[in-house]
Design a protein around this motif. Structure first.
Motif, short mmCIF file in Angstrom:
data_model
loop_
_atom_site.label_atom_id
_atom_site.label_comp_id
_atom_site.label_asym_id
_atom_site.label_seq_id
_atom_site.Cartn_x
_atom_site.Cartn_y
_atom_site.Cartn_z
N GLU A 195 0.87 -1.25 -0.09
CA GLU A 195 0.00 -0.02 -0.28
C GLU A 195 0.83 1.14 -0.13
O GLU A 195 0.57 2.16 -0.69
N ARG A 196 1.95 1.30 0.88
CA ARG A 196 2.89 2.45 0.83
C ARG A 196 3.36 2.55 -0.37
O ARG A 196 3.55 3.53 -0.87
N ILE A 197 3.83 1.51 -1.19
CA ILE A 197 4.63 1.61 -2.32
C ILE A 197 3.64 2.21 -3.43
O ILE A 197 4.03 3.39 -4.15
N VAL A 198 2.48 1.73 -3.53
CA VAL A 198 1.44 2.45 -4.50
C VAL A 198 1.12 3.62 -4.42
O VAL A 198 1.09 4.66 -5.03
N ASN A 242 -4.55 -2.55 -16.45
CA ASN A 242 -5.88 -1.63 -16.49
C ASN A 242 -5.95 -0.97 -15.04
O ASN A 242 -6.64 0.04 -15.16
N CYS A 243 -5.62 -1.77 -14.07
CA CYS A 243 -5.91 -1.08 -12.68
C CYS A 243 -5.21 0.52 -12.49
O CYS A 243 -5.63 1.01 -11.72
N PHE A 244 -4.31 0.64 -13.11
CA PHE A 244 -3.59 2.18 -13.13
C PHE A 244 -4.38 2.86 -14.24
O PHE A 244 -4.27 4.16 -14.10
N SER A 286 -8.50 -0.99 -5.99
CA SER A 286 -8.52 -1.83 -7.10
C SER A 286 -6.92 -2.24 -7.44
O SER A 286 -6.68 -3.29 -7.69
N SER A 287 -5.94 -1.36 -7.07
CA SER A 287 -4.69 -1.61 -7.62
C SER A 287 -4.02 -2.64 -6.60
O SER A 287 -3.40 -3.61 -6.95
N LEU A 288 -4.40 -2.51 -5.14
CA LEU A 288 -3.92 -3.45 -4.40
C LEU A 288 -4.39 -4.73 -4.58
O LEU A 288 -3.73 -5.81 -4.47
N LYS A 289 -5.48 -4.87 -4.72
CA LYS A 289 -6.32 -5.89 -5.09
C LYS A 289 -5.80 -6.80 -6.26
O LYS A 289 -5.58 -7.94 -6.13
N PHE A 290 -5.56 -6.07 -7.15
CA PHE A 290 -4.79 -6.78 -8.37
C PHE A 290 -3.64 -7.02 -8.11
O PHE A 290 -3.01 -8.24 -8.34
N LEU A 291 -2.71 -6.21 -7.59
CA LEU A 291 -1.20 -6.77 -7.43
C LEU A 291 -1.07 -7.78 -6.38
O LEU A 291 -0.04 -8.09 -6.57
N ARG A 292 -1.93 -7.62 -5.37
CA ARG A 292 -1.84 -8.63 -4.42
C ARG A 292 -2.09 -10.26 -4.96
O ARG A 292 -1.39 -10.93 -4.67
N LYS A 293 -2.55 -10.42 -5.97
CA LYS A 293 -2.88 -11.69 -6.80
C LYS A 293 -2.06 -11.78 -7.95
O LYS A 293 -2.12 -12.90 -8.64
N THR A 294 -1.38 -10.74 -8.40
CA THR A 294 -0.70 -10.83 -10.04
C THR A 294 0.83 -10.55 -9.68
O THR A 294 1.36 -9.32 -9.63
#
Length: 75
Positions: A15-18, A37-39, A47-55
């Motif tokens: 979260e801090r990184i994003v 797409n989330c960006f 939405s970005s955190l959700k995507f990045l946590r699983k990708t």
């Protein structure tokens, strides 16, 4: 003990990184550097955190961009 002295990202949350990347580059530049797409489409922190946590591949690119940002700020 689980120390990671050679890992510059140790102890820094995704979260801090994003959040810091968003504040530094903005969503448009983040989408340019990491083409997801989330960006690019209706970006949000959640939405970005959700995507990045699983990708994994996308998270690695975001972490690499974060390290580049840190180097730019030092420079």
């Amino acid at each position: 003990m689980n120390e990671q002295p050679n890992n510059p990202l140790h102890g820094i949350t995704l979260e801090r990184i994003v959040r810091e990347l968003r504040d530094y580059y903005g969503w448009d530049q983040m989408a340019y550097h990491v083409n997801v797409n989330c960006f690019a489409n209706n970006p949000s922190l959640n939405s970005s955190l959700k995507f990045l946590r699983k990708t994994d591949w996308a998270r690695k690119k975001v972490e690499k961009l974060y390290l580049r940002m840190i180097e730019e700020q030092k420079g």
